[in-house]
Design a protein around this motif. Structure first.
Motif, PDB file in Angstrom:
ATOM      1  N   LYS A  13       0.961  -1.240  -0.254  1.00  0.00           N
ATOM      2  CA  LYS A  13      -0.114   0.161   0.231  1.00  0.00           C
ATOM      3  C   LYS A  13       1.408   1.116   0.148  1.00  0.00           C
ATOM      4  O   LYS A  13       0.668   2.255  -0.798  1.00  0.00           O
ATOM      5  CB  LYS A  13      -0.669   0.281   1.197  1.00  0.00           C
ATOM      6  CG  LYS A  13      -0.316  -0.296   2.279  1.00  0.00           C
ATOM      7  CD  LYS A  13      -1.205   0.172   4.210  1.00  0.00           C
ATOM      8  CE  LYS A  13      -0.341  -0.110   4.990  1.00  0.00           C
ATOM      9  NZ  LYS A  13       0.389   0.966   5.729  1.00  0.00           N
ATOM     10  N   ASP A  14       1.396   1.314   0.703  1.00  0.00           N
ATOM     11  CA  ASP A  14       3.037   2.646   1.057  1.00  0.00           C
ATOM     12  C   ASP A  14       3.100   2.962  -0.001  1.00  0.00           C
ATOM     13  O   ASP A  14       3.389   4.132  -1.068  1.00  0.00           O
ATOM     14  CB  ASP A  14       3.760   2.806   1.893  1.00  0.00           C
ATOM     15  CG  ASP A  14       3.350   2.463   2.933  1.00  0.00           C
ATOM     16  OD1 ASP A  14       2.043   3.269   3.393  1.00  0.00           O
ATOM     17  OD2 ASP A  14       3.859   1.290   4.272  1.00  0.00           O
ATOM     18  N   ARG A  15       3.954   1.783  -1.097  1.00  0.00           N
ATOM     19  CA  ARG A  15       4.605   2.098  -3.284  1.00  0.00           C
ATOM     20  C   ARG A  15       3.855   2.424  -3.340  1.00  0.00           C
ATOM     21  O   ARG A  15       3.802   3.661  -4.302  1.00  0.00           O
ATOM     22  CB  ARG A  15       5.561   0.770  -2.675  1.00  0.00           C
ATOM     23  CG  ARG A  15       4.255   0.090  -3.183  1.00  0.00           C
ATOM     24  CD  ARG A  15       5.565  -1.571  -4.069  1.00  0.00           C
ATOM     25  NE  ARG A  15       6.781  -0.975  -2.537  1.00  0.00           N
ATOM     26  CZ  ARG A  15       7.445  -2.243  -3.065  1.00  0.00           C
ATOM     27  NH1 ARG A  15       7.463  -3.051  -3.812  1.00  0.00           N
ATOM     28  NH2 ARG A  15       8.272  -1.866  -2.239  1.00  0.00           N
ATOM     29  N   TYR A  28       0.206   3.420  -2.553  1.00  0.00           N
ATOM     30  CA  TYR A  28      -0.212   5.098  -2.360  1.00  0.00           C
ATOM     31  C   TYR A  28       1.212   6.687  -2.517  1.00  0.00           C
ATOM     32  O   TYR A  28       1.273   7.040  -3.297  1.00  0.00           O
ATOM     33  CB  TYR A  28       0.260   5.131  -1.045  1.00  0.00           C
ATOM     34  CG  TYR A  28      -1.119   6.590  -0.658  1.00  0.00           C
ATOM     35  CD1 TYR A  28      -2.278   7.242  -0.987  1.00  0.00           C
ATOM     36  CD2 TYR A  28       0.007   7.612   0.536  1.00  0.00           C
ATOM     37  CE1 TYR A  28      -2.446   8.352  -0.058  1.00  0.00           C
ATOM     38  CE2 TYR A  28      -0.279   8.282   0.727  1.00  0.00           C
ATOM     39  CZ  TYR A  28      -1.451   9.388   0.201  1.00  0.00           C
ATOM     40  OH  TYR A  28      -1.914  10.651   0.331  1.00  0.00           O
ATOM     41  N   SER A  29       2.546   5.692  -2.479  1.00  0.00           N
ATOM     42  CA  SER A  29       3.162   7.042  -2.629  1.00  0.00           C
ATOM     43  C   SER A  29       3.429   7.613  -4.346  1.00  0.00           C
ATOM     44  O   SER A  29       3.493   8.649  -4.338  1.00  0.00           O
ATOM     45  CB  SER A  29       4.832   6.553  -2.373  1.00  0.00           C
ATOM     46  OG  SER A  29       5.476   6.534  -1.272  1.00  0.00           O
ATOM     47  N   LEU A  75      -0.074   9.393  -5.001  1.00  0.00           N
ATOM     48  CA  LEU A  75       0.588  10.457  -4.848  1.00  0.00           C
ATOM     49  C   LEU A  75       1.933  11.700  -5.129  1.00  0.00           C
ATOM     50  O   LEU A  75       1.490  13.101  -5.723  1.00  0.00           O
ATOM     51  CB  LEU A  75       1.139  11.126  -3.065  1.00  0.00           C
ATOM     52  CG  LEU A  75       1.075  11.885  -2.370  1.00  0.00           C
ATOM     53  CD1 LEU A  75      -0.035  13.089  -1.726  1.00  0.00           C
ATOM     54  CD2 LEU A  75       1.934  11.648  -0.752  1.00  0.00           C
ATOM     55  N   ARG A  76       3.019  11.478  -5.281  1.00  0.00           N
ATOM     56  CA  ARG A  76       4.035  11.704  -6.192  1.00  0.00           C
ATOM     57  C   ARG A  76       3.600  12.455  -7.888  1.00  0.00           C
ATOM     58  O   ARG A  76       3.876  13.166  -8.070  1.00  0.00           O
ATOM     59  CB  ARG A  76       5.368  10.675  -6.482  1.00  0.00           C
ATOM     60  CG  ARG A  76       5.668  10.888  -5.016  1.00  0.00           C
ATOM     61  CD  ARG A  76       6.045  12.122  -3.922  1.00  0.00           C
ATOM     62  NE  ARG A  76       6.995  11.476  -2.083  1.00  0.00           N
ATOM     63  CZ  ARG A  76       6.567  12.593  -1.316  1.00  0.00           C
ATOM     64  NH1 ARG A  76       5.995  13.546  -1.609  1.00  0.00           N
ATOM     65  NH2 ARG A  76       7.004  11.702  -0.220  1.00  0.00           N
ATOM     66  N   THR A 123      11.276   7.553  -6.115  1.00  0.00           N
ATOM     67  CA  THR A 123      10.406   7.416  -5.456  1.00  0.00           C
ATOM     68  C   THR A 123      10.852   5.797  -4.401  1.00  0.00           C
ATOM     69  O   THR A 123      10.970   5.402  -3.854  1.00  0.00           O
ATOM     70  CB  THR A 123       8.866   7.601  -5.512  1.00  0.00           C
ATOM     71  OG1 THR A 123       8.761   8.726  -5.913  1.00  0.00           O
ATOM     72  CG2 THR A 123       7.355   6.944  -4.614  1.00  0.00           C
TER      73      THR A 123
END
Lengths: 190, 239
Positions: free
Chosen positions: A30-32, A34-35, A38-39, A144
């Motif tokens: 999820k973090d990757r 979402y990152s 977002l970026r 990222t």
């Protein structure tokens, strides 16, 4: 990160429709996802939408993943496509500069340093936001996610030379837009 | 060509990009959103059933198309191999074009003035274009002593190459796999590309698409009518 062996098992369970396994896969990635979202979008609400769409799409087409490509490469392609789909739907994106990223992974700085860092971040992200989508995605996957040229070539379906060309163009563009920060960065390095 | 940035400035730029574009933590509420989106919708209605029936029919039609597309496993023809080679060149050297244009009208005129080939590239695209199609240009390649047109374009960030040849110019062996009225779809080994080839109205086409998902979206170069586009997007190919 999920270890390669257990990830294979988790992916296999997901293909059988196991919702718990899908939750585990979500937690791992999820973090990757979402990152990247977002970026790329510069907007938290849009990033949430893109991330949601990516995982819903992932769940829906899990059966199509045959394990020939790396799961992560496949996931990156889905995120990239969702980012582009959202860009097409939204005629104008909120510029990155207007969105403050509030959740850095590591933050052990004092408030003054944090404020300075936040301002620099805002400028860097604003410059990235002004890149064309293909250059922006190249920069996001490179900085990222830390993808190699080869991995990026696989995700975009282009040659390594094309990836290098896109990054080169993006670097030149960013260097021009961020030239006012050059002195600050030089002083910090000195 | 773009010259690379040199020296410390490039290095500082890269360090700062990595520092300011790093990974962020996803909000905790994301899973609830994803889970809610995954829940099946429980409302049913006559209209819903009709839509479901229509969807089933569409899937059946798509399955039939796939069966047609996959029933012949021959290796790629040399025209198809040429398409892959030209596509590879386009990726590495996008500047090697005889015509650089984003205008479909200009491309059509150029083809007409220099050959008897025609390209049904859509003259008007929907605004905003859901496929973000961008025409890049075209070049001539020599194939079996004949002139074949190669059109380069992008769908979003993904490149695609379309070769157009006059059917009567090709050797019978080249046309063998294309003489039926359906589209042949192939996975290109070692890449995420898909290769589509077909013959219609006296012309043979070979299309290489780099789109990793819904590779057939490259067909929107010509097919912009909403119904046709939807039908194309519904098609699924294995591999």
């Amino acid at each position: 990160m999920v270890a390669a062996e257990s990830e294979r098992e988790v992916v296999e369970a997901c293909r059988r429709g196991d919702r718990d396994a899908f939750r585990a896969l979500f937690v791992a990635h999820k973090d990757r996802v979402y990152s990247i979202a977002l970026r790329f979008s510069g907007d938290e609400a849009t990033a949430m939408d893109i991330t949601q769409d990516t995982f819903v799409k992932l769940f829906a087409c899990m059966a199509e993943f045959r394990g020939e490509a790396k799961f992560e490469s496949w996931l990156y392609r889905l995120v990239v496509n969702c980012c582009l789909d959202h860009r097409r739907k939204a005629r104008r994106l909120v510029p990155l500069a207007e969105s403050e990223i509030r959740r850095p992974f590591l933050s052990a700085e004092n408030p003054a340093a944090q404020a300075e860092r936040s301002e620099t971040s805002r400028r860097v992200q604003a410059a990235v936001a002004r890149l064309s989508p293909d250059l922006r995605l190249a920069i996001v996957l490179r900085y990222t996610e830390g993808l190699s040229y080869e991995e990026m070539a696989e995700v975009f379906g282009v040659s390594k030379g094309t990836v290098a060309s896109r990054l080169s163009r993006a670097h030149k563009n960013l260097a021009r837009r961020l030239s006012h920060l050059a002195k600050d960065w030089e002083m910090k390095d000195a | 060509m773009h010259e690379p940035l040199t020296g410390e400035w490039r290095s500082r730029l890269e360090q700062n990009l990595a520092a300011h574009l790093g990974m962020v933590r996803a909000p905790d509420s994301l899973w609830e959103r994803v889970e809610a989106a995954l829940e099946p919708r429980e409302t049913t209605s006559v209209r819903g059933s009709a839509w479901r029936l229509a969807a089933c029919l569409a899937v059946a039609a798509a399955a039939a198309a796939i069966w047609f597309a996959h029933r012949r496993p021959e290796s790629p023809s040399t025209l198809e191999a040429a398409a892959m080679r030209v596509h590879q060149e386009f990726l590495g050297h996008p500047e090697r074009l005889d015509l650089r244009t984003q205008s479909a009208a200009e491309l059509r005129n150029w083809l007409g003035e220099n050959s008897s080939l025609t390209a049904a590239v859509a003259l008007a695209r929907p605004q905003p274009d859901p496929d973000a199609l961008e025409l890049v240009g075209a070049r001539w390649i020599s194939f079996q002593g004949q002139r074949v047109a190669a059109i380069a374009y992008r769908v979003g960030v993904f490149p695609a190459t379309l070769l157009i040849a006059r059917a009567r110019d090709l050797e019978p062996r080249q046309r063998e796999s294309l003489t039926r009225k359906h589209i042949v779809v192939r996975n290109v080994e070692g890449t995420a590309w898909k290769l589509f080839s077909w013959e219609t109205h006296g012309q043979v086409y070979a299309l290489v698409s780099s789109l990793p998902d819904q590779s057939q979206r490259a067909c929107v170069l010509c097919h912009v009518e909403p119904e046709r586009r939807q039908m194309i997007l519904r098609m699924k190919f294995s591999g």
